[in-house]
Scaffold this motif. Structure first.
Motif, PDB file in Angstrom:
ATOM      1  N   MET A   1      37.060  46.478  33.084  1.00 10.65           N
ATOM      2  CA  MET A   1      36.131  46.658  34.072  1.00 10.65           C
ATOM      3  C   MET A   1      36.666  46.218  35.329  1.00 10.65           C
ATOM      4  SD  MET A   1      32.261  45.484  34.435  1.00 10.65           S
ATOM      5  CE  MET A   1      32.781  43.734  34.861  1.00 10.65           C
ATOM      6  N   ALA A   2      36.475  47.141  36.254  1.00 13.63           N
ATOM      7  CA  ALA A   2      36.982  46.798  37.797  1.00 13.63           C
ATOM      8  C   ALA A   2      35.887  46.952  38.871  1.00 13.63           C
ATOM      9  CB  ALA A   2      38.178  47.489  38.059  1.00 13.63           C
ATOM     10  N   VAL A   3      35.776  46.470  39.869  1.00 14.68           N
ATOM     11  CA  VAL A   3      34.870  46.643  40.909  1.00 14.68           C
ATOM     12  C   VAL A   3      35.369  47.221  42.042  1.00 14.68           C
ATOM     13  CG1 VAL A   3      33.120  45.315  42.207  1.00 14.68           C
ATOM     14  CG2 VAL A   3      33.416  44.435  40.065  1.00 14.68           C
ATOM     15  N   LEU A   4      34.829  48.261  42.280  1.00 11.53           N
ATOM     16  CA  LEU A   4      35.213  49.173  43.613  1.00 11.53           C
ATOM     17  C   LEU A   4      34.214  48.718  44.768  1.00 11.53           C
ATOM     18  CD1 LEU A   4      36.959  51.570  44.551  1.00 11.53           C
ATOM     19  CD2 LEU A   4      35.075  52.941  44.286  1.00 11.53           C
ATOM     20  N   THR A   5      35.067  48.426  45.864  1.00 11.70           N
ATOM     21  CA  THR A   5      34.788  47.963  47.160  1.00 11.70           C
ATOM     22  C   THR A   5      35.464  48.706  48.064  1.00 11.70           C
ATOM     23  OG1 THR A   5      36.416  46.198  47.543  1.00 11.70           O
ATOM     24  CG2 THR A   5      34.476  45.647  46.197  1.00 11.70           C
ATOM     25  N   PRO A   6      34.932  48.984  49.464  1.00  6.79           N
ATOM     26  CA  PRO A   6      35.615  49.471  50.428  1.00  6.79           C
ATOM     27  C   PRO A   6      36.990  48.835  50.819  1.00  6.79           C
ATOM     28  CG  PRO A   6      33.230  49.293  51.177  1.00  6.79           C
ATOM     29  CD  PRO A   6      33.447  48.468  49.626  1.00  6.79           C
ATOM     30  N   GLY A   7      36.935  47.382  50.778  1.00  3.39           N
ATOM     31  CA  GLY A   7      38.282  46.856  50.741  1.00  3.39           C
ATOM     32  C   GLY A   7      39.371  47.281  49.826  1.00  3.39           C
ATOM     33  N   LEU A   8      39.086  47.408  48.695  1.00  2.51           N
ATOM     34  CA  LEU A   8      39.800  47.765  47.399  1.00  2.51           C
ATOM     35  C   LEU A   8      40.371  49.026  48.181  1.00  2.51           C
ATOM     36  CD1 LEU A   8      41.361  47.073  45.028  1.00  2.51           C
ATOM     37  CD2 LEU A   8      39.099  48.105  43.747  1.00  2.51           C
ATOM     38  N   ILE A   9      39.476  50.084  48.365  1.00  4.56           N
ATOM     39  CA  ILE A   9      39.831  51.679  48.715  1.00  4.56           C
ATOM     40  C   ILE A   9      40.899  51.401  49.712  1.00  4.56           C
ATOM     41  CG2 ILE A   9      39.179  53.514  49.584  1.00  4.56           C
ATOM     42  CD1 ILE A   9      36.587  53.166  48.419  1.00  4.56           C
ATOM     43  N   GLU A  10      40.751  50.670  50.853  1.00  8.01           N
ATOM     44  CA  GLU A  10      41.583  50.641  51.992  1.00  8.01           C
ATOM     45  C   GLU A  10      42.989  49.903  51.345  1.00  8.01           C
ATOM     46  OE1 GLU A  10      41.339  52.001  54.641  1.00  8.01           O
ATOM     47  OE2 GLU A  10      39.634  52.653  54.192  1.00  8.01           O
ATOM     48  N   GLU A  11      42.861  49.002  50.667  1.00  8.06           N
ATOM     49  CA  GLU A  11      44.092  48.217  50.011  1.00  8.06           C
ATOM     50  C   GLU A  11      44.847  49.501  49.304  1.00  8.06           C
ATOM     51  OE1 GLU A  11      44.808  45.545  46.300  1.00  8.06           O
ATOM     52  OE2 GLU A  11      43.618  44.551  47.975  1.00  8.06           O
ATOM     53  N   PHE A  12      44.174  50.050  48.620  1.00  8.42           N
ATOM     54  CA  PHE A  12      44.950  51.295  47.825  1.00  8.42           C
ATOM     55  C   PHE A  12      45.579  52.293  48.462  1.00  8.42           C
ATOM     56  CE2 PHE A  12      44.116  55.958  46.219  1.00  8.42           C
ATOM     57  CZ  PHE A  12      45.092  56.007  45.104  1.00  8.42           C
ATOM     58  N   LEU A  13      44.766  52.653  49.717  1.00  7.22           N
ATOM     59  CA  LEU A  13      45.312  53.803  50.663  1.00  7.22           C
ATOM     60  C   LEU A  13      46.526  53.061  51.301  1.00  7.22           C
ATOM     61  CD1 LEU A  13      41.864  55.030  52.223  1.00  7.22           C
ATOM     62  CD2 LEU A  13      43.410  56.135  50.514  1.00  7.22           C
ATOM     63  N   THR A  14      46.758  52.040  51.805  1.00  8.45           N
ATOM     64  CA  THR A  14      47.782  51.227  52.309  1.00  8.45           C
ATOM     65  C   THR A  14      48.924  51.349  51.500  1.00  8.45           C
ATOM     66  OG1 THR A  14      46.335  49.831  53.493  1.00  8.45           O
ATOM     67  CG2 THR A  14      48.673  49.063  53.213  1.00  8.45           C
ATOM     68  N   SER A  15      48.794  50.990  50.113  1.00  7.24           N
ATOM     69  CA  SER A  15      49.884  51.107  48.949  1.00  7.24           C
ATOM     70  C   SER A  15      50.432  52.389  49.263  1.00  7.24           C
ATOM     71  CB  SER A  15      49.439  50.669  47.782  1.00  7.24           C
ATOM     72  OG  SER A  15      48.767  51.614  47.297  1.00  7.24           O
ATOM     73  N   GLN A  16      49.416  53.504  49.039  1.00 11.10           N
ATOM     74  CA  GLN A  16      50.012  55.025  48.990  1.00 11.10           C
ATOM     75  C   GLN A  16      50.795  55.243  50.167  1.00 11.10           C
ATOM     76  OE1 GLN A  16      49.418  56.650  45.910  1.00 11.10           O
ATOM     77  NE2 GLN A  16      49.193  54.403  45.649  1.00 11.10           N
ATOM     78  N   GLU A  17      50.118  54.752  51.545  1.00  8.10           N
ATOM     79  CA  GLU A  17      50.909  54.945  52.787  1.00  8.10           C
ATOM     80  C   GLU A  17      52.501  54.516  52.634  1.00  8.10           C
ATOM     81  OE1 GLU A  17      50.306  54.980  57.343  1.00  8.10           O
ATOM     82  OE2 GLU A  17      49.111  53.365  56.142  1.00  8.10           O
ATOM     83  N   ARG A  18      52.451  53.272  51.985  1.00  4.95           N
ATOM     84  CA  ARG A  18      54.024  52.711  51.903  1.00  4.95           C
ATOM     85  C   ARG A  18      54.764  53.324  50.926  1.00  4.95           C
ATOM     86  NH1 ARG A  18      51.623  46.763  51.409  1.00  4.95           N
ATOM     87  NH2 ARG A  18      51.260  46.180  53.532  1.00  4.95           N
ATOM     88  N   ARG A  19      54.113  54.504  50.201  1.00  2.00           N
ATOM     89  CA  ARG A  19      54.887  55.210  49.133  1.00  2.00           C
ATOM     90  C   ARG A  19      55.460  56.256  50.009  1.00  2.00           C
ATOM     91  NH1 ARG A  19      51.492  56.464  44.061  1.00  2.00           N
ATOM     92  NH2 ARG A  19      52.959  58.111  44.057  1.00  2.00           N
ATOM     93  N   GLY A  20      54.884  56.464  51.118  1.00  2.00           N
ATOM     94  CA  GLY A  20      55.339  57.870  51.760  1.00  2.00           C
ATOM     95  C   GLY A  20      54.384  58.953  51.600  1.00  2.00           C
ATOM     96  N   ILE A  21      53.210  58.558  50.990  1.00  3.44           N
ATOM     97  CA  ILE A  21      52.066  59.923  50.929  1.00  3.44           C
ATOM     98  C   ILE A  21      51.747  60.247  52.478  1.00  3.44           C
ATOM     99  CG2 ILE A  21      49.935  60.389  50.235  1.00  3.44           C
ATOM    100  CD1 ILE A  21      51.928  59.867  47.847  1.00  3.44           C
ATOM    101  N   GLY A  22      51.418  61.345  52.378  1.00  6.59           N
ATOM    102  CA  GLY A  22      51.113  62.156  53.766  1.00  6.59           C
ATOM    103  C   GLY A  22      49.988  61.678  54.304  1.00  6.59           C
ATOM    104  N   ALA A  23      49.679  61.989  55.668  1.00  3.88           N
ATOM    105  CA  ALA A  23      48.275  61.717  56.098  1.00  3.88           C
ATOM    106  C   ALA A  23      47.328  62.460  55.378  1.00  3.88           C
ATOM    107  CB  ALA A  23      48.277  61.877  57.676  1.00  3.88           C
ATOM    108  N   SER A  24      47.506  63.761  55.393  1.00  2.84           N
ATOM    109  CA  SER A  24      46.560  64.660  54.733  1.00  2.84           C
ATOM    110  C   SER A  24      46.113  64.248  53.312  1.00  2.84           C
ATOM    111  CB  SER A  24      46.980  66.214  54.756  1.00  2.84           C
ATOM    112  OG  SER A  24      48.123  66.241  54.083  1.00  2.84           O
ATOM    113  N   SER A  25      47.099  63.938  52.533  1.00  2.00           N
ATOM    114  CA  SER A  25      46.892  63.367  51.399  1.00  2.00           C
ATOM    115  C   SER A  25      46.032  62.066  51.297  1.00  2.00           C
ATOM    116  CB  SER A  25      47.948  63.189  50.369  1.00  2.00           C
ATOM    117  OG  SER A  25      48.646  64.669  50.349  1.00  2.00           O
TER     118      SER A  25
END
Length: 265
Positions: A1-25
Motif C-alpha cells: 500500500m502507498a499513499v498518494l499526495t500532491p507532494g509525491l506527484i511532484e517528487e515523481f515528476l521531478t525524477s522524470q524531468e531529471r531522466r530527460g522526459i520532455g515537457a509535454s510528457s
C-alpha cells in the motif's frame, strides 16, 4: 500500500524531468495523476486493485480507450518509481497498444555478448552507451570525443532550454577512447558516418538489430527506447532498494534511542 499526495506527484515528476522526459510528457503525467488523485477515495491509498478499479470506472464513464491507456500508463510509471510494480496494470483498454516490449538485463547482456562474438565493436559500444550509460538516441550526436575524454557530457534538449549532465562510466569511457583512437576519430561525434556526420536514428536501430538474432533477443527489443527504459528501470530499482535500506536503518536507530531514552525507560 502507498499513499498518494500532491507532494509525491511532484517528487515523481521531478525524477522524470531529471531522466530527460520532455515537457509535454511531464504535463500529461501531471494531468493524469491529478485525475487519479481526484478519483481515489479518502485516504488516497494505492493498492494492487487501484489500477483495475480505476480502469473499470473510467470505462463506465465513457472515457475513450486512448485516454484510459494514457492514464494507466501514468499510474504504471508512478508505481515503478515507488517500487510497487505489483500495482501496475497490464490489462489495458482495447483499441490502443501502449505497452512497449521490455528488455531485460539478461537480454541486454546477450546483445553485448553477441556483438562481441560477431566482432561488431561499434554495435557493442552503441548498445552499452544507450543501455549502460543511459544516453537517449536523440542525444547521441552530443556524445563527442571531447566529452568522453572529460568523462561526462552536458546534454541539452528542448532547443537548449533544458540540460542534464550524464556521467560516462569508467569502463565504457576506456572502451570508447580506445575505439576512437583505433578509428582515428580525434574530435566530434563518436558514432558517425563515413562522412563524419552523426548516425541517424534509423541507422542506429539497424545496427542494434543486426545482432539480435545471434543474441536470441526479439528484434523489437533491440531498440534505443527499450535500452533506455531498461536503464531507467534498473536505476529505479536500485534507488528503491536504497530507500528501503535507509528506512530500515532509521527505524533501528529510533528503536535504539527508544531503548536508551524512551518514556517507559
Amino acid at each position: 500500500m502507498a499513499v498518494l499526495t500532491p507532494g509525491l506527484i511532484e517528487e515523481f515528476l521531478t525524477s522524470q524531468e531529471r531522466r530527460g522526459i520532455g515537457a509535454s510528457s511531464l504535463e500529461a503525467y501531471r494531468r493524469n495523476l491529478k485525475k487519479l488523485y481526484e478519483y481515489l477515495p479518502e485516504g488516497k491509498t494505492l493498492t494492487a486493485e487501484t489500477g483495475r478499479a480505476w480502469k473499470k470506472w473510467l470505462e463506465a464513464q465513457g472515457v475513450s480507450p486512448r485516454s484510459i491507456n494514457s492514464r494507466l500508463s501514468a499510474l504504471n510509471s508512478l508505481c515503478g518509481y515507488l517500487g510497487h510494480r505489483e500495482f501496475q496494470v497490464l490489462d489495458f483498454a482495447e483499441g490502443q497498444e501502449v505497452l512497449q516490449p521490455e528488455l531485460t538485463r539478461a537480454e541486454y547482456l546477450r546483445l553485448l555478448q553477441a556483438a562481441r562474438a560477431l566482432e561488431k565493436e561499434r554495435v557493442y559500444l552503441l548498445t552499452k552507451t544507450l543501455g549502460g550509460a543511459g544516453l537517449r538516441i536523440q542525444e547521441l550526436s552530443q556524445l563527442t570525443v571531447e566529452a568522453v575524454e572529460e568523462g561526462a557530457v552536458e546534454l541539452r534538449y528542448h532547443n537548449g532550454r533544458c540540460s542534464r549532465v550524464l556521467r560516462i562510466p569508467a569502463e565504457l569511457r576506456e572502451e570508447l577512447l580506445a575505439y576512437t583512437q583505433r578509428e582515428n576519430i580525434s574530435d566530434g561525434p563518436v558514432f558517425r558516418t563515413a562522412a563524419g556526420a552523426p548516425i541517424a536514428r534509423t541507422y542506429a536501430v539497424k545496427l542494434l538489430q543486426s545482432v539480435s538474432r545471434e543474441a536470441q533477443v526479439a528484434a523489437e527489443k533491440a531498440t534505443p527506447r527499450c535500452l533506455f527504459n531498461m536503464y531507467c528501470s534498473t536505476r529505479e530499482m536500485i534507488l528503491s532498494n536504497i530507500s528501503i535500506l535507509a528506512d530500515q536503518a532509521y527505524d533501528r536507530m529510533l528503536a535504539e534511542e527508544q531503548r536508551i531514552a524512551g518514556w517507559a525507560g
